[in-house]
Design a protein around this motif. Structure first.
Motif, short mmCIF file in Angstrom:
data_model
loop_
_atom_site.label_atom_id
_atom_site.label_comp_id
_atom_site.label_asym_id
_atom_site.label_seq_id
_atom_site.Cartn_x
_atom_site.Cartn_y
_atom_site.Cartn_z
N ARG A 95 0.79 -1.22 0.00
CA ARG A 95 0.00 0.00 0.00
C ARG A 95 0.83 1.29 0.00
NH1 ARG A 95 -3.39 0.48 5.13
NH2 ARG A 95 -1.65 1.77 5.87
N GLU A 96 1.86 1.35 0.85
CA GLU A 96 2.62 2.59 1.00
C GLU A 96 3.86 2.66 0.13
OE1 GLU A 96 1.42 5.09 2.72
OE2 GLU A 96 -0.30 3.84 3.24
N PHE A 97 4.09 1.64 -0.67
CA PHE A 97 5.26 1.65 -1.54
C PHE A 97 4.88 2.27 -2.88
CE2 PHE A 97 8.37 0.25 -4.57
CZ PHE A 97 9.55 0.16 -3.87
N PHE A 98 5.58 3.32 -3.25
CA PHE A 98 5.33 3.97 -4.53
C PHE A 98 6.56 3.84 -5.42
CE2 PHE A 98 2.52 6.08 -1.48
CZ PHE A 98 1.30 5.81 -2.09
N ILE A 99 6.33 3.85 -6.71
CA ILE A 99 7.38 3.57 -7.69
C ILE A 99 8.50 4.60 -7.53
CG2 ILE A 99 7.90 3.49 -10.15
CD1 ILE A 99 4.90 2.58 -10.49
N CYS A 100 9.70 4.10 -7.33
CA CYS A 100 10.86 4.98 -7.17
C CYS A 100 11.54 5.18 -8.52
CB CYS A 100 11.83 4.42 -6.13
SG CYS A 100 12.75 2.94 -6.66
N PRO A 101 12.41 6.17 -8.65
CA PRO A 101 13.13 6.36 -9.92
C PRO A 101 13.89 5.10 -10.31
CG PRO A 101 13.52 8.19 -8.42
CD PRO A 101 12.81 7.15 -7.63
N ALA A 102 14.07 4.92 -11.62
CA ALA A 102 14.89 3.81 -12.13
C ALA A 102 15.89 4.39 -13.12
CB ALA A 102 14.01 2.75 -12.79
N ASP A 103 16.74 5.29 -12.58
CA ASP A 103 17.67 6.04 -13.41
C ASP A 103 19.13 5.69 -13.14
OD1 ASP A 103 17.91 7.10 -10.89
OD2 ASP A 103 17.60 9.20 -11.48
N GLY A 104 19.36 4.73 -12.25
CA GLY A 104 20.73 4.33 -11.95
C GLY A 104 21.43 5.18 -10.92
N ASN A 105 20.69 6.14 -10.30
CA ASN A 105 21.29 7.03 -9.31
C ASN A 105 20.65 6.79 -7.94
OD1 ASN A 105 23.06 8.99 -10.93
ND2 ASN A 105 21.14 9.01 -12.07
N PHE A 106 21.50 6.68 -6.92
CA PHE A 106 21.02 6.60 -5.54
C PHE A 106 20.45 7.96 -5.15
CE2 PHE A 106 22.36 5.70 -0.88
CZ PHE A 106 21.12 5.14 -0.62
N SER A 107 19.32 7.98 -4.46
CA SER A 107 18.68 9.24 -4.09
C SER A 107 17.85 9.04 -2.84
CB SER A 107 17.77 9.74 -5.22
OG SER A 107 16.68 8.84 -5.41
N ARG A 108 17.30 10.12 -2.34
CA ARG A 108 16.46 10.10 -1.13
C ARG A 108 15.30 9.12 -1.30
NH1 ARG A 108 15.08 14.88 2.32
NH2 ARG A 108 13.32 14.30 3.61
N ASP A 109 14.58 9.20 -2.43
CA ASP A 109 13.42 8.34 -2.63
C ASP A 109 13.82 6.88 -2.76
OD1 ASP A 109 11.66 10.44 -2.51
OD2 ASP A 109 11.53 10.71 -4.68
N VAL A 110 14.98 6.63 -3.35
CA VAL A 110 15.45 5.25 -3.49
C VAL A 110 15.84 4.69 -2.13
CG1 VAL A 110 17.18 3.77 -4.57
CG2 VAL A 110 16.16 5.65 -5.86
N GLN A 111 16.49 5.51 -1.31
CA GLN A 111 16.84 5.06 0.04
C GLN A 111 15.58 4.73 0.84
OE1 GLN A 111 19.93 7.18 2.08
NE2 GLN A 111 19.06 6.82 4.09
N LYS A 112 14.56 5.57 0.72
CA LYS A 112 13.32 5.32 1.44
C LYS A 112 12.66 4.04 0.94
CE LYS A 112 9.03 7.65 2.83
NZ LYS A 112 8.24 8.89 2.70
N ALA A 113 12.70 3.81 -0.39
CA ALA A 113 12.13 2.58 -0.94
C ALA A 113 12.86 1.35 -0.39
CB ALA A 113 12.23 2.61 -2.47
N LEU A 114 14.18 1.46 -0.23
CA LEU A 114 14.96 0.33 0.30
C LEU A 114 14.55 0.04 1.73
CD1 LEU A 114 17.30 -1.68 -0.05
CD2 LEU A 114 18.85 0.14 0.72
N VAL A 115 14.34 1.06 2.56
CA VAL A 115 13.93 0.84 3.95
C VAL A 115 12.53 0.25 3.99
CG1 VAL A 115 13.49 1.92 6.18
CG2 VAL A 115 15.46 2.63 4.81
N PHE A 116 11.62 0.72 3.13
CA PHE A 116 10.29 0.10 3.05
C PHE A 116 10.43 -1.40 2.75
CE2 PHE A 116 7.75 4.10 2.36
CZ PHE A 116 6.73 3.80 3.26
N ALA A 117 11.26 -1.73 1.78
CA ALA A 117 11.44 -3.13 1.40
C ALA A 117 11.94 -3.94 2.58
CB ALA A 117 12.41 -3.22 0.22
N LEU A 118 12.89 -3.41 3.31
CA LEU A 118 13.43 -4.11 4.47
C LEU A 118 12.34 -4.30 5.52
CD1 LEU A 118 15.96 -5.25 5.85
CD2 LEU A 118 16.49 -2.93 6.64
N GLN A 119 11.52 -3.30 5.73
CA GLN A 119 10.43 -3.42 6.69
C GLN A 119 9.42 -4.50 6.27
OE1 GLN A 119 9.24 0.72 6.62
NE2 GLN A 119 10.37 1.19 8.50
#
Length: 743
Positions: free
Chosen positions: A167-191
């Motif tokens: 529900r709370e996971f939204f599509i993050c960028p897929a541009d090959g760059n680490f960013s704030r939104d990508v870091q947040k997506a990774l923590v969501f995945a871990l949770q």
């Protein structure tokens, strides 16, 4: 470059005459403003009455309620289709026109968009799901851009495909760059892998996530993924932080070896190579595990003998202290106090200096302020007695976004570094800042090491950015140490070992003999005196490029630099002002000479290119040329500039490489700077004077020159006794004003 279809998308937004949908500029360039306009148009079509830039829960729920699982060719809503088509064009895809249909081209582009995002397997076909629609109306890219890598992009797509249905996971960028939104997506995945429900998972590295890692995600050699994807997520975290590892869900010997390297880099001791809690934490949040030990500290409180003893007993070896107080009303007295450095060293500690006056205000950062800070920091460091080679950490204590780093912080540090070099500074420039600022300044070659403000975990400059490669100190927690008279609050810092601080100091007291900034209320009087001298002595001839008034203005406009040079090299400002004022007048023939030198260097470059690739005849030598000329504000020859700098380098007045005056490439580089960079040209004047004094055997303190010494040094500038006497006269005019200000 303007894109015709983006222009049509902008025109479509402007076709809404609806309160809450502002008009956008029709310029053919995608921007957040355009995406916000499309978002508001969508909200209007969904019947939402309060329109906003945010594609939030209300927009998403209304979209799902109105159109179900996806929008496709059966939806039959022309303006919804136009919004989709416009969004596709803004994302760089073919929208199939903006004709209000879900045609074959539109459908194909939606399918390709989902494949690029990594959700094509989860959402097969060409329909547009609500979460994909939300992602469409952002500026997030789904193809590799800039310095992005396919290794990082692979993980971004994997995260999107695996977790998008939560529900709370939204599509993050897929541009090959680490960013704030990508870091947040990774923590969501871990949770999610830990087992958190959609009502609990929040993308933040909080106590529940930390406990889950300790209980379920301790990994080592031979660990492998099955139902839980902890190895994949750990490998993702390693890749996001810049470490080249496989992404295969298996904890191999190669992965273990790379983890050891990371642990050593981040000072996670002991280096076991396992995915323990501290390693996970350092990969996922800027502070890492804030309970881990540190051997360095920084503080705003005076370190007394008792406090030094407390710090040493607690395992600290290095402390950061402030060179000055902040330049604000009623500042805290946080600067180094008299006798404090001796107390620190006696307590078994070393010191690294921090410079901060007002580093938390974006408006503070600009090239002029950087130049001002250079002199203030240099004099403070010298006053406290810091030895040559010490790194001063200049503070950028706010969350500057990328654009501000480009427009504010980098120009500030360019001004700072340039002036430090001009003043012959023996100190090195470091920075105290969030990760992104540290890394960008290092990449620009403006700093030598970083003191990372990692306690600010929510800063955009820390989220989605790895620990800078040149980090010296990593600030991770505010704590207290000691009790009674030894009690002190500090910021705990992990030390990399790149900077061990200073333990020897040679303080310099305030020097009232040095020159100070000019009193600009006397500007008119000084100009009058200079003009009178030029006119009375018949020097106002028609051969001069500039009037005496213009030359006086130039000298006074550069007063900050000239004052800094005078103070740094312990030299009278008047020695510089006299020759700058005279030479800036310049003869009309000097422009012709500069042109002939330009011709010479153009020919030398052409010859060098021909010698590398000798096709056809060599370029003809120009019929008239010169290989050097006096140029720029103070009319300095390239060879003279090189010789003066070489002398001062050998005499340890400044640092830098020795250059050959007959190496035309080196001479051209110096001549170009002398001609085009006023600061560089003027900064060379005191070096010429120092060299001139040495040539003539003048060894007196530069603040104590006799009249004869002054004439000799000034005469050497032009090689004529008459020049020396004339320049001495100008010196006396400037000195009348400068001496009065010294008091």
């Amino acid at each position: 470059m303007a894109d015709e279809m983006v222009e049509r998308a902008q025109q479509f937004i402007n076709s809404y005459n609806v309160p809450g949908i502002p008009k956008v500029e029709v310029n053919g360039r995608t921007s957040w403003t355009v995406m916000y306009g499309l978002t508001r148009a969508l909200q209007y079509e969904l019947g939402i009455t309060t329109l906003s830039d945010s594609f939030g829960p209300t927009t998403l729920s209304q979209l799902q309620s109105r159109y179900g699982a996806q929008i496709d060719d059966r939806t039959r809503h022309e303006n919804i289709y136009r919004i989709i088509q416009a969004g596709l064009y803004c994302k760089g895809y073919d929208g199939g026109g903006i004709d209000g249909t879900y045609n074959g081209r539109t459908a194909d582009s939606v399918a390709r968009l989902k494949a690029d995002m990594g959700v094509g397997g989860t959402y097969p076909g060409s329909g547009l799901q609500p979460k994909v629609f939300k992602a469409l109306l952002t500026m997030d890219p789904y193809v590799r851009v800039g310095n992005g890598t396919e290794q990082v992009r692979q993980i971004q797509q994997w995260l999107n495909g695996r977790y998008v249905q939560r529900r709370e996971f939204f599509i993050c960028p897929a541009d090959g760059n680490f960013s704030r939104d990508v870091q947040k997506a990774l923590v969501f995945a871990l949770q999610y892998e830990i087992g958190m429900s959609d009502d609990v998972a929040n993308g933040r590295f909080g106590p529940g996530t930390q406990d889950g890692i300790r209980a379920q995600a301790m990994l080592g050699l031979g660990s492998a993924d099955s139902a839980k994807q902890f190895v994949h997520l750990f490998q993702a975290a390693m890749r996001f932080n810049g470490w080249d590892v496989a992404f295969d869900g298996f904890y191999s010997g190669s992965l273990l070896s790379t983890v050891v390297d990371f642990q050593r880099f981040a000072q996670l001791l002991p280096t076991t190579g396992t995915a323990d809690f501290r390693t996970w934490a350092s990969l996922l949040v800027s502070t890492g595990d804030p309970s881990r030990p540190g051997t360095a500290a920084d503080c705003i409180t005076e370190i007394t003998p008792a406090r030094a003893q407390s710090l040493r007993a607690a395992g600290y070896t290095t402390v950061g202290r402030y060179l000055t107080n902040a330049n604000v009303t009623n500042p805290k007295n946080k600067k180094i106090q008299p006798g404090e450095l001796a107390a620190i060293v006696a307590g078994g500690l070393s010191v690294f200096p921090i410079y901060q006056t007002n580093g938390g205000d974006p408006e503070y950062f600009n090239a002029r302020q950087g130049a001002t800070d250079a002199l203030a920091a240099l004099e403070a460091a010298r006053g406290h007695g810091f030895r040559a080679g010490t790194t001063i950490y200049f503070s950028v204590d706010y969350d500057a976004v990328d654009e501000e780093i480009t427009s504010r912080v980098i120009p500030h540090f360019r001004g700072l570094v340039g002036r430090m070099a001009a003043y012959g500074s023996e100190y090195r420039v470091g920075v105290y800042a969030p990760r992104n600022i540290c890394s960008r300044l290092a990449k620009a070659g403006l700093t030598v090491s970083s003191f990372v403000s990692d306690m600010s975990t929510g800063y955009s400059g820390n989220l989605g950015f790895p620990l800078p490669k040149d980090w010296a100190f990593d600030q991770i927690a505010t704590i207290t140490v000691g009790s009674g008279t030894g009690f002190i609050e500090i910021d705990k810092d992990v030390a990399s070992g790149r900077d061990t601080g200073q333990t020897q100091f040679t303080p310099r007291g305030p020097d009232t003999a040095l020159d100070v900034p000019f009193d600009m209320s006397r500007r008119g009087a000084l100009t009058t005196d200079l003009v009178r001298y030029i006119v009375d002595n018949g020097y106002d001839d028609l051969h001069r490029l500039r009037s005496a008034e213009e030359c006086a203005t130039k000298v006074l406009d550069m007063d900050a630099l000239i004052t800094g040079l005078a103070r740094s090299f312990r030299m009278r400002k008047s020695l510089m002002q006299a020759v700058i004022f005279w030479e800036y007048q310049a003869d009309y023939s000097d422009e012709l000479a500069d042109g002939l030198v330009d011709n010479y260097y153009s020919w030398k470059e052409a010859m060098a290119a021909w010698e590398e690739n000798p096709i056809g005849p060599p370029p003809p030598q120009p019929p008239t040329f010169r290989d050097d000329s006096s140029t720029g504000v103070a009319q300095i020859f390239g060879r003279t500039g090189i010789r003066a700098r070489n002398h001062c380098i050998r005499a340890d007045v400044i640092s830098g490489p020795i250059q050959d005056t007959e190496d035309w490439r080196a001479r051209r580089a110096v001549w170009d700077q002398l001609r085009n960079d006023d600061d560089y040209n003027v900064s060379t004047v005191p070096l010429i004077h120092i060299w001139s004094a040495a040539i003539n055997g003048i060894t007196a303190d530069r603040l104590s020159y006799t009249d004869a010494d002054i004439v000799t040094v000034l005469a050497q500038y032009n090689g004529a006794d008459e020049y020396g006497r004339r320049a001495r006269d100008l010196y006396r005019i400037f000195e009348t004003y400068n001496a009065a200000l010294r008091g």
